[in-house]
Design a protein around this motif. Structure first.
Motif, PDB file in Angstrom:
ATOM      1  N   THR A   1       0.822  -1.217   0.000  1.00  0.00           N
ATOM      2  CA  THR A   1       0.000   0.000   0.000  1.00  0.00           C
ATOM      3  C   THR A   1       0.850   1.258   0.000  1.00  0.00           C
ATOM      4  N   ASN A   2       2.160   1.099   0.282  1.00  0.00           N
ATOM      5  CA  ASN A   2       3.059   2.244   0.451  1.00  0.00           C
ATOM      6  C   ASN A   2       2.553   3.205   1.522  1.00  0.00           C
ATOM      7  N   ILE A   3       1.971   2.618   2.559  1.00  0.00           N
ATOM      8  CA  ILE A   3       1.525   3.386   3.729  1.00  0.00           C
ATOM      9  C   ILE A   3       2.159   2.770   4.965  1.00  0.00           C
ATOM     10  N   ILE A   4       2.699   3.618   5.837  1.00  0.00           N
ATOM     11  CA  ILE A   4       3.147   3.132   7.140  1.00  0.00           C
ATOM     12  C   ILE A   4       2.289   3.779   8.222  1.00  0.00           C
ATOM     13  N   GLY A   5       2.024   3.016   9.262  1.00  0.00           N
ATOM     14  CA  GLY A   5       1.207   3.505  10.371  1.00  0.00           C
ATOM     15  C   GLY A   5       2.076   3.962  11.528  1.00  0.00           C
ATOM     16  N   VAL A   6       1.620   4.984  12.220  1.00  0.00           N
ATOM     17  CA  VAL A   6       2.323   5.504  13.404  1.00  0.00           C
ATOM     18  C   VAL A   6       1.316   5.639  14.543  1.00  0.00           C
ATOM     19  N   ILE A   7       1.654   5.104  15.708  1.00  0.00           N
ATOM     20  CA  ILE A   7       0.809   5.279  16.900  1.00  0.00           C
ATOM     21  C   ILE A   7       1.640   5.985  17.965  1.00  0.00           C
ATOM     22  N   VAL A   8       1.153   7.140  18.435  1.00  0.00           N
ATOM     23  CA  VAL A   8       1.817   7.878  19.510  1.00  0.00           C
ATOM     24  C   VAL A   8       0.835   8.059  20.670  1.00  0.00           C
ATOM     25  N   PRO A   9       1.340   8.237  21.899  1.00  0.00           N
ATOM     26  CA  PRO A   9       0.434   8.441  23.028  1.00  0.00           C
ATOM     27  C   PRO A   9      -0.382   9.722  22.915  1.00  0.00           C
ATOM     28  N   GLU A  10       0.239  10.804  22.421  1.00  0.00           N
ATOM     29  CA  GLU A  10      -0.478  12.070  22.253  1.00  0.00           C
ATOM     30  C   GLU A  10       0.281  12.947  21.263  1.00  0.00           C
ATOM     31  N   MET A  11      -0.492  13.645  20.429  1.00  0.00           N
ATOM     32  CA  MET A  11       0.145  14.456  19.389  1.00  0.00           C
ATOM     33  C   MET A  11       0.444  15.874  19.857  1.00  0.00           C
ATOM     34  N   VAL A  12      -0.200  16.322  20.938  1.00  0.00           N
ATOM     35  CA  VAL A  12       0.035  17.694  21.400  1.00  0.00           C
ATOM     36  C   VAL A  12       1.411  17.835  22.059  1.00  0.00           C
ATOM     37  N   HIS A  13       1.984  16.719  22.476  1.00  0.00           N
ATOM     38  CA  HIS A  13       3.294  16.728  23.115  1.00  0.00           C
ATOM     39  C   HIS A  13       4.344  17.093  22.072  1.00  0.00           C
ATOM     40  N   HIS A  14       5.143  18.128  22.343  1.00  0.00           N
ATOM     41  CA  HIS A  14       6.137  18.614  21.372  1.00  0.00           C
ATOM     42  C   HIS A  14       7.096  17.510  20.949  1.00  0.00           C
ATOM     43  N   PHE A  15       7.463  16.656  21.885  1.00  0.00           N
ATOM     44  CA  PHE A  15       8.399  15.578  21.562  1.00  0.00           C
ATOM     45  C   PHE A  15       7.819  14.677  20.474  1.00  0.00           C
ATOM     46  N   PHE A  16       6.567  14.254  20.634  1.00  0.00           N
ATOM     47  CA  PHE A  16       5.983  13.331  19.662  1.00  0.00           C
ATOM     48  C   PHE A  16       5.736  14.009  18.318  1.00  0.00           C
TER      49      PHE A  16
ATOM     50  N   VAL B   1      10.477  13.945  35.149  1.00  0.00           N
ATOM     51  CA  VAL B   1      10.627  12.943  34.087  1.00  0.00           C
ATOM     52  C   VAL B   1      10.364  13.518  32.701  1.00  0.00           C
ATOM     53  N   ASN B   2       9.659  14.667  32.626  1.00  0.00           N
ATOM     54  CA  ASN B   2       9.475  15.335  31.330  1.00  0.00           C
ATOM     55  C   ASN B   2       9.257  16.828  31.545  1.00  0.00           C
ATOM     56  N   ASP B   3       9.345  17.593  30.469  1.00  0.00           N
ATOM     57  CA  ASP B   3       9.275  19.057  30.558  1.00  0.00           C
ATOM     58  C   ASP B   3       7.924  19.561  31.067  1.00  0.00           C
ATOM     59  N   LEU B   4       6.832  18.939  30.609  1.00  0.00           N
ATOM     60  CA  LEU B   4       5.506  19.437  31.007  1.00  0.00           C
ATOM     61  C   LEU B   4       5.295  19.277  32.504  1.00  0.00           C
ATOM     62  N   THR B   5       5.804  18.187  33.067  1.00  0.00           N
ATOM     63  CA  THR B   5       5.739  18.002  34.524  1.00  0.00           C
ATOM     64  C   THR B   5       6.565  19.082  35.220  1.00  0.00           C
TER      65      THR B   5
END
Length: 339
Positions: free
Chosen positions: A63-78, A249-253
């Protein structure tokens, strides 16, 4: 009334030739005369014919498609990681389908089912913080769909992984605090079933032990979101012997800690130093700008995508999983004292 998309049959009917002749002309087959090829290409351009991507994928089994799953997209890192993934994937002729688990195991399972149904060629995942079972990822692997885990990974899955050096990143941050004169260093920690949470806490503890500072369990608190930090910082600063530094453990915290310290009229870094972990945009706009550990999200995305694309192109025969470890950097800003 909307007209249907132009097909190879339409081209063939217009020119009075067979659909197979049109198909071979488009592929520049040597059996087709130059004149026919020119006629086909001119009509294709005129009618704005586009090949059917679904039909092509059914024939090629790709299909020439790859899937990506992230915990949250609003996080700058992700979002940085996704940018790196997209740059490499698009360059290689792949489209990217992005899902967000929203830190939910159940949502993550649904994401995987959707990717299976979409017949993606490969999948990149950063595991949600509530995921402790992995059969949905094994289903991808059982279907011979290459899987690469990044940032949040599990040793239970025999697959490729891309991580940062969480242990040393935490160790260097805490040792920097110690060398700047801090002795009561609190750690706002992620859940310990997450490898990143475990390794960052181990780095914190090792830095204390190496420098002869007793580990105080009262200063290690499960707290890995901005909102949790608002409450946790209030409580920890009420201790009879409160901390003189916070390693989050992360910047937002860490931003939550900064907000409460300001409300308590604590001077940062004179009274309390604060260090985060990510080096996202937020760390540059806090008051004061925040010392943090850079995870190099964009680079992580590029490396993870390159590994996945290699697996897709070469297949999974004689598969031996690899783990790429990206070195972190301590970025010194104004939320910590100088040595």
């Amino acid at each position: 009334m909307k007209s249907h998309p132009v097909t190879i049959k339409d081209i063939a009917r217009e020119l009075g030739i067979s659909p197979s002749t049109v198909s071979r002309a488009l592929k520049d087959h040597p059996d087709i005369s130059p004149q026919t090829k020119i006629q086909v290409r001119e009509l294709v351009e005129k009618l704005k014919y586009k090949p059917n991507a679904v039909a092509l994928s059914l024939r090629s089994r790709k299909t020439n498609i790859i899937g990506v799953i992230v915990p949250e997209m609003v996080h700058h890192f992700f979002s940085s990681v996704i940018s790196g993934i997209e740059e490499e994937s698009i360059k290689a002729g792949y489209n990217v389908m992005i899902f967000q688990s929203n830190e939910s195991y159940e949502r993550e399972v649904l994401n995987v089912q959707a990717l299976l149904a979409s017949r993606v060629d490969g999948v990149l995942v950063s595991i949600s913080k509530t995921t402790e079972k992995f059969s949905h990822f094994r289903e991808l692997m059982d279907n011979e769909i290459p899987l690469v885990l990044f940032d949040r990974v599990s040793d239970e899955l025999e697959t490729d992984k891309v991580i940062v050096d969480d242990f040393n990143g935490a160790f260097e941050a805490v040792e920097y605090l110690i060398k700047s004169g801090c002795r009561r260093i609190a750690h706002f920690a992620a859940p310990q079933h997450l490898k990143i949470g475990y390794l960052r806490q181990r780095g914190y503890i090792s830095a204390l032990e190496k420098n002869g500072i007793t580990v105080d369990d009262n200063l290690i608190v499960k707290c890995d979101t901005h909102n949790q930090a608002l409450e946790t910082t209030l409580k920890i600063m009420e201790l009879p012997n409160p901390p003189d530094a916070i390693f989050a453990v992360n910047d937002l915290t860490a931003t939550g800690a900064l907000k409460i310290l300001k409300r308590l009229n604590k001077r940062v870094p004179e009274d309390v130093s604060v260090v985060g972990f990510t080096d996202g945009l937020v760390s540059t706009v806090t008051d004061p700008p925040m010392t943090t550990v850079s995870q190099h999200g964009f680079e992580m995305g590029q490396i993870a995508a390159k590994i996945l694309l290699q697996r897709i192109e070469s297949g999974i025969e004689n598969f031996k999983p690899i783990t790429e470890i990206i070195k972190t950097d301590l970025v010194i800003r104004e939320s910590t004292r100088n040595h």
